[in-house]
Design a protein around this motif. Structure first.
Motif, PDB file in Angstrom:
ATOM      1  N   ARG A  33       0.819  -1.216   0.000  1.00 34.09           N
ATOM      2  CA  ARG A  33       0.000   0.000   0.000  1.00 34.09           C
ATOM      3  C   ARG A  33       0.851   1.263   0.000  1.00 34.09           C
ATOM      4  NH1 ARG A  33      -1.418  -3.159   3.670  1.00 34.09           N
ATOM      5  NH2 ARG A  33      -0.879  -1.839   5.416  1.00 34.09           N
ATOM      6  N   ARG A  35       1.955   4.764  -0.984  1.00 34.25           N
ATOM      7  CA  ARG A  35       1.192   5.859  -1.563  1.00 34.25           C
ATOM      8  C   ARG A  35       2.101   6.706  -2.426  1.00 34.25           C
ATOM      9  NH1 ARG A  35      -3.897   4.489   0.205  1.00 34.25           N
ATOM     10  NH2 ARG A  35      -4.117   5.553  -1.766  1.00 34.25           N
ATOM     11  N   THR A  43      -9.932  10.113   4.336  1.00 30.67           N
ATOM     12  CA  THR A  43     -10.702  11.001   5.196  1.00 30.67           C
ATOM     13  C   THR A  43     -11.112  10.275   6.465  1.00 30.67           C
ATOM     14  OG1 THR A  43     -12.597  10.353   3.884  1.00 30.67           O
ATOM     15  CG2 THR A  43     -11.651  12.497   3.422  1.00 30.67           C
TER      16      THR A  43
ATOM     17  N   GLN B 132      -4.135  -1.168  -6.087  1.00 27.37           N
ATOM     18  CA  GLN B 132      -3.862  -0.272  -4.960  1.00 27.37           C
ATOM     19  C   GLN B 132      -5.037  -0.310  -3.980  1.00 27.37           C
ATOM     20  OE1 GLN B 132      -0.996   1.939  -4.342  1.00 27.37           O
ATOM     21  NE2 GLN B 132      -2.063   1.617  -2.410  1.00 27.37           N
ATOM     22  N   ARG B 135      -4.950  -3.580  -2.127  1.00 23.65           N
ATOM     23  CA  ARG B 135      -3.964  -3.611  -1.045  1.00 23.65           C
ATOM     24  C   ARG B 135      -4.412  -2.752   0.133  1.00 23.65           C
ATOM     25  NH1 ARG B 135      -0.250  -3.493  -5.543  1.00 23.65           N
ATOM     26  NH2 ARG B 135      -0.170  -1.227  -5.469  1.00 23.65           N
ATOM     27  N   ASP B 136      -5.124  -1.661  -0.168  1.00 25.63           N
ATOM     28  CA  ASP B 136      -5.527  -0.730   0.889  1.00 25.63           C
ATOM     29  C   ASP B 136      -6.453  -1.351   1.930  1.00 25.63           C
ATOM     30  OD1 ASP B 136      -4.028   1.330   0.024  1.00 25.63           O
ATOM     31  OD2 ASP B 136      -5.623   2.360  -1.063  1.00 25.63           O
ATOM     32  N   MET B 138      -6.144  -4.276   3.142  1.00 27.72           N
ATOM     33  CA  MET B 138      -5.358  -5.281   3.868  1.00 27.72           C
ATOM     34  C   MET B 138      -5.951  -6.685   3.688  1.00 27.72           C
ATOM     35  SD  MET B 138      -4.486  -3.202   7.321  1.00 27.72           S
ATOM     36  CE  MET B 138      -6.140  -3.215   7.980  1.00 27.72           C
ATOM     37  N   PHE B 140      -5.380  -9.718   4.010  1.00 25.56           N
ATOM     38  CA  PHE B 140      -4.649 -10.851   4.590  1.00 25.56           C
ATOM     39  C   PHE B 140      -5.091 -10.998   6.032  1.00 25.56           C
ATOM     40  CE2 PHE B 140      -2.040  -7.069   3.760  1.00 25.56           C
ATOM     41  CZ  PHE B 140      -1.974  -6.536   5.036  1.00 25.56           C
ATOM     42  N   GLN B 187     -11.378   7.232  -7.834  1.00 22.17           N
ATOM     43  CA  GLN B 187     -10.954   7.326  -6.433  1.00 22.17           C
ATOM     44  C   GLN B 187     -11.743   6.376  -5.539  1.00 22.17           C
ATOM     45  OE1 GLN B 187      -8.331   8.760  -5.531  1.00 22.17           O
ATOM     46  NE2 GLN B 187      -7.976   9.749  -7.490  1.00 22.17           N
ATOM     47  N   GLU B 214     -13.053   0.901   9.179  1.00 22.06           N
ATOM     48  CA  GLU B 214     -12.658   2.311   9.257  1.00 22.06           C
ATOM     49  C   GLU B 214     -12.109   2.770   7.907  1.00 22.06           C
ATOM     50  OE1 GLU B 214     -12.942   5.652  10.372  1.00 22.06           O
ATOM     51  OE2 GLU B 214     -13.555   4.233  11.931  1.00 22.06           O
ATOM     52  N   ASN B 217     -14.890   3.386   5.570  1.00 25.69           N
ATOM     53  CA  ASN B 217     -15.767   4.479   5.988  1.00 25.69           C
ATOM     54  C   ASN B 217     -15.329   5.789   5.341  1.00 25.69           C
ATOM     55  OD1 ASN B 217     -17.919   5.531   7.409  1.00 25.69           O
ATOM     56  ND2 ASN B 217     -16.733   5.949   9.253  1.00 25.69           N
ATOM     57  N   ASP B 218     -14.288   5.709   4.571  1.00 25.99           N
ATOM     58  CA  ASP B 218     -13.685   6.849   3.896  1.00 25.99           C
ATOM     59  C   ASP B 218     -14.684   7.541   2.967  1.00 25.99           C
ATOM     60  OD1 ASP B 218     -10.793   7.892   3.076  1.00 25.99           O
ATOM     61  OD2 ASP B 218     -11.944   7.683   1.227  1.00 25.99           O
TER      62      ASP B 218
END
Ligand code: HEM
Ligand code: SF4
Ligand code: FES
Lengths: 160, 257
Positions: A33, A35, A43, B132, B135-136, B138, B140, B187, B214, B217-218
């Motif tokens: 990850r 960036r 956010t 991306q 991966r964000d 997680m 695993f 995005q 969390e 929740n973005d």
């Protein structure tokens, strides 16, 4: 250096001496990850959660308010033909209809505003376009809510 | 040494076998080569093919016999590696799981790269934004234990069933690239990332569900989902993608209230 081992796999023995040394470091593993500078910041906060919930809750309340409103205004008691200054004055004499209309105004405006906000987010591609469309949207919303509330609260049937 | 003689054991020819099963099909491909032009163009290829073949076989025929410059991804050719998702007749599908007879071969069959990602060449897109987002979340197993476990992490059949649907994902990106919200600015995390977060959030052995919720929740997380159901329609694995997204939304709400 203990380079007697002929292994080239880079994977050292589980126990015993590692194949890596200060001069022969293990390959760097890119952190997951990673960036880039272009990645927008994540956010924090629950704004979108509350927005999502508000759309559904206000929607449910609006079903009652709007359908009731349409029935009274357009269907029952002779339909539109009965609506006039006297009819509005008569209804707004009662706090019940004042609260009804005020609630409907605020909920419909905020619901519609937030709905259009998501539409702008979904369809406007450039940041500038978004900014302008949302600016216009918020201005119109605030103006309509304030004007509507003012009229409901200050309405005087003895106007002349 | 006995050599197996296959051609003797074949079944008797079906009635009407003498009639050629081949039909003439037009494949209309979206071609793009940045070294030639910055514009993508349509190119037609017309040839005889058995309609029981797959779109991937047609692409192979084009690449191997007609135009070697055609570029596309494929690996397993059997619907499991997830590399050949493309837009066929306007719908995201795996070329290796789409039979020509099923997609009106009497009309030209259009094949385009999946939408919403940068096209590198012909049908190949840059998958990096997709991975991306993957991966964000997680994807695993995370546990809070500091010591190495001394025994297997067991799980009841019911607990396993809870996230069974989302374990089927092959990361083909058919769902994410069918989502109009993703098309706009790229995005949004996208359905695939949420599916793979769902796979761990609802895994009784995992302990980072809270963290993943969390993350989703973005501003560009689950709340951008407009319940279009394009993702569920597109998924070649039949995963109920929109339902998985709704379950993550519900988990976020019930956690708050
Ligand atoms: C009559 C009862 C109503 C109900 C039950 C209702 C329900 C909803 C819901 C649940 C959404 C969210 C959709 C989503 O997130 O995907 C929504 C969106 C929206 N609503 Fe309403 N609503 C009602 C009345 C209104 C009114 C009176 C207005 C205009 C003032 C309005 C304007 C909008 C807009 C512009 C959107 C955004 C469209 C979208 O997200 O695709 N709605 N509505
Ligand atoms: S959920 Fe389905 S469509 Fe989406 S990436 Fe996974 S397998 Fe492909
Ligand atoms: S080539 Fe592997 S999924 Fe189609």
């Amino acid at each position: 250096m203990s380079t007697t081992e002929s292994t080239t796999s880079g994977i050292g023995p589980v126990e015993g001496a590692s194949v890596y040394t200060v001069d022969n470091p293990a390959p760097l593993i890119e952190p997951p990850r990673k960036r880039t500078p272009k990645t927008p910041k994540a956010t924090r906060g629950n704004f979108e959660l509350y927005g999502w919930l508000f759309m559904r809750l206000s929607g449910v309340v609006l079903v009652v308010l709007v359908i009731g409103h349409l029935l009274i205004q357009l269907v029952l008691d002779g339909g539109v033909s009965k609506i006039g200054f006297a009819f509005v004055a008569g209804r707004w004499a009662s706090p019940f209809w004042q609260v009804w209309d005020l609630l409907m105004l605020w909920l419909a405006m905020l619901h519609g505003c937030n709905g259009l906000r998501t539409v702008v987010n979904d369809y406007a591609e450039r940041a500038n376009t978004r900014l302008w469309l949302k600016g216009l949207l918020y201005t119109a919303t605030v103006f309509t809510i304030l004007l509507g509330s003012l009229v409901i609260f200050t309405f005087d049937p003895n106007i002349r | 040494m006995a050599t197996p003689v296959l051609d003797k054991a074949g079944p008797a020819p079906e009635p009407g076998f003498a009639d050629s099963p081949y039909i003439t099909v037009t494949f209309r491909l979206r071609r793009f080569n940045p070294e030639v032009s910055d514009q993508a163009t349509w190119e037609d290829f017309q040839f005889e093919i058995d309609p029981k073949e797959r779109v991937l076989d047609a692409l192979h025929k084009i690449k191997w016999d007609l135009d070697g410059t055609l570029t596309f991804r494929r690996s397993c050719a059997h619907g499991i590696c997830g590399s050949d998702a493309m837009r066929i007749n306007g719908k995201n599908r795996l070329a290796c799981k789409t039979l020509i007879k099923d997609i009106s071969p009497e009309k030209p069959i259009t094949v385009e790269p999946i939408k919403g990602m940068t096209v590198l060449k012909d049908l190949v897109v840059d998958m990096e934004p997709f991975f991306q987002a993957y991966r964000d979340v997680m994807p695993f197993l995370i546990t809070k234990e500091t010591n190495e476990p001394t025994r297997e992490r067991l799980q009841s059949a019911e607990d396993r069933e809870r996230f069974d649907d989302t374990t089927k994902c092959i990361l083909c990106a058919a769902c994410t690239s069918s989502c109009p919200v993703f098309w706009n600015d790229g995005q949004y995390f996208g359905p695939a990332a949420i599916v793979n977060a769902h796979r761990f959030i609802f895994d009784s052995r995992d302990e980072a569900g809270e963290q993943r919720l969390e993350i989703l929740n973005d501003r560009d997380g689950v709340w951008r989902c407009r319940t279009t159901f394009n993702c569920t329609d597109a998924c070649p694995r039949g995963i109920e993608v929109t339902k998985a997204i709704a379950e993550v939304k519900r988990a976020l709400i019930t956690r708050r209230f």
